[in-house]
Design a protein around this motif. Structure first.
Motif, mmCIF file in Angstrom:
data_model
loop_
_atom_site.group_PDB
_atom_site.id
_atom_site.type_symbol
_atom_site.label_atom_id
_atom_site.label_comp_id
_atom_site.label_asym_id
_atom_site.label_seq_id
_atom_site.Cartn_x
_atom_site.Cartn_y
_atom_site.Cartn_z
ATOM 1 N N GLN A 114 0.839 -1.206 0.000
ATOM 2 C CA GLN A 114 0.000 0.000 0.000
ATOM 3 C C GLN A 114 0.875 1.258 0.000
ATOM 4 N N ASN A 115 1.942 1.255 0.778
ATOM 5 C CA ASN A 115 2.865 2.401 0.807
ATOM 6 C C ASN A 115 3.490 2.633 -0.563
ATOM 7 N N GLU A 117 2.330 1.714 -3.519
ATOM 8 C CA GLU A 117 1.315 2.210 -4.445
ATOM 9 C C GLU A 117 1.022 3.695 -4.193
ATOM 10 N N THR A 118 0.904 4.058 -2.925
ATOM 11 C CA THR A 118 0.635 5.469 -2.586
ATOM 12 C C THR A 118 1.776 6.362 -3.059
ATOM 13 N N LEU A 119 3.011 5.942 -2.798
ATOM 14 C CA LEU A 119 4.170 6.751 -3.194
ATOM 15 C C LEU A 119 4.266 6.873 -4.716
ATOM 16 N N GLN A 120 3.973 5.783 -5.440
ATOM 17 C CA GLN A 120 4.066 5.832 -6.896
ATOM 18 C C GLN A 120 2.975 6.711 -7.506
ATOM 19 N N ASN A 121 1.821 6.795 -6.855
ATOM 20 C CA ASN A 121 0.710 7.593 -7.367
ATOM 21 C C ASN A 121 0.634 8.967 -6.710
ATOM 22 N N LEU A 122 1.633 9.332 -5.952
ATOM 23 C CA LEU A 122 1.592 10.542 -5.160
ATOM 24 C C LEU A 122 1.575 11.821 -5.985
ATOM 25 N N ARG A 125 1.308 15.848 -4.570
ATOM 26 C CA ARG A 125 0.522 16.019 -3.345
ATOM 27 C C ARG A 125 1.390 15.853 -2.104
ATOM 28 N N VAL A 127 2.438 14.567 1.686
ATOM 29 C CA VAL A 127 2.340 13.306 2.427
ATOM 30 C C VAL A 127 2.017 13.637 3.873
ATOM 31 N N LYS A 142 11.215 10.989 -2.160
ATOM 32 C CA LYS A 142 10.219 10.067 -2.719
ATOM 33 C C LYS A 142 10.904 8.792 -3.228
#
Length: 158
Positions: A114-115, A117-122, A125, A127, A142
């Motif tokens: 999940q981390n 995926e979140t970082l790749q789609n960040l 934006r 954190v 990042k």
């Protein structure tokens, strides 16, 4: 092996011996054998109403060496059963630990994925940090976080 001497006191041993002697008494009762009206052989502690029976002699008590050998076998069997029970208990505890560790790995794997995926789609934006504040990651930060998430995935995911 378990030392049963420490588990049983001398009074308990005497009580066991008295119980064994008391249990032997009924075996010393008179025994009779006769053939009933149907031709079957009957063994009983009381003679038949007709009075025609063979009185049987009780068997002699076992020699002391046999008694000691039987007691040693029984003690060994009790120790073996106790050891087996302890082994089963330890195995169950080990399995519970392994299951808990597997569950922790599964949870950590899911969090790491999940981390990542979140970082790749960040994108651009901010954190949210553990202290609740927002922070914009630099490309270098990042990339380091993505690398860290991949390492966690390699560590926790099968």
């Amino acid at each position: 092996m378990v030392n049963l001497r420490s588990k049983f006191s001398r009074p308990a041993a005497w009580l066991c011996a008295l119980f064994a002697a008391w249990a032997w008494l009924p075996l010393q009762a008179d025994m009779y054998r006769w053939v009933d009206e149907h031709g079957g052989t009957v063994y009983s502690e009381s003679p038949p109403p007709s009075g025609q029976a063979v009185e049987l002699e009780p068997p002699p008590p076992p020699p002391p060496d046999e008694v000691r050998a039987a007691e040693a076998r029984e003690k060994s069997a009790i120790e073996h059963a106790f050891d087996a029970q302890e082994d089963r208990k330890r195995a169950a505890q080990d399995k519970a630990k392994q299951d808990a560790a597997a569950e922790q790995r599964t949870t950590s794997c899911a969090a790491a994925r999940q981390n990542l995926e979140t970082l790749q789609n960040l994108g651009a934006r901010p954190v949210r940090m553990p202290n609740g504040q927002s922070h914009h990651l630099s490309e270098q930060e990042k990339a380091a976080k993505i690398h860290e998430a991949r390492e966690q995935i390699a560590k926790y995911c099968p």
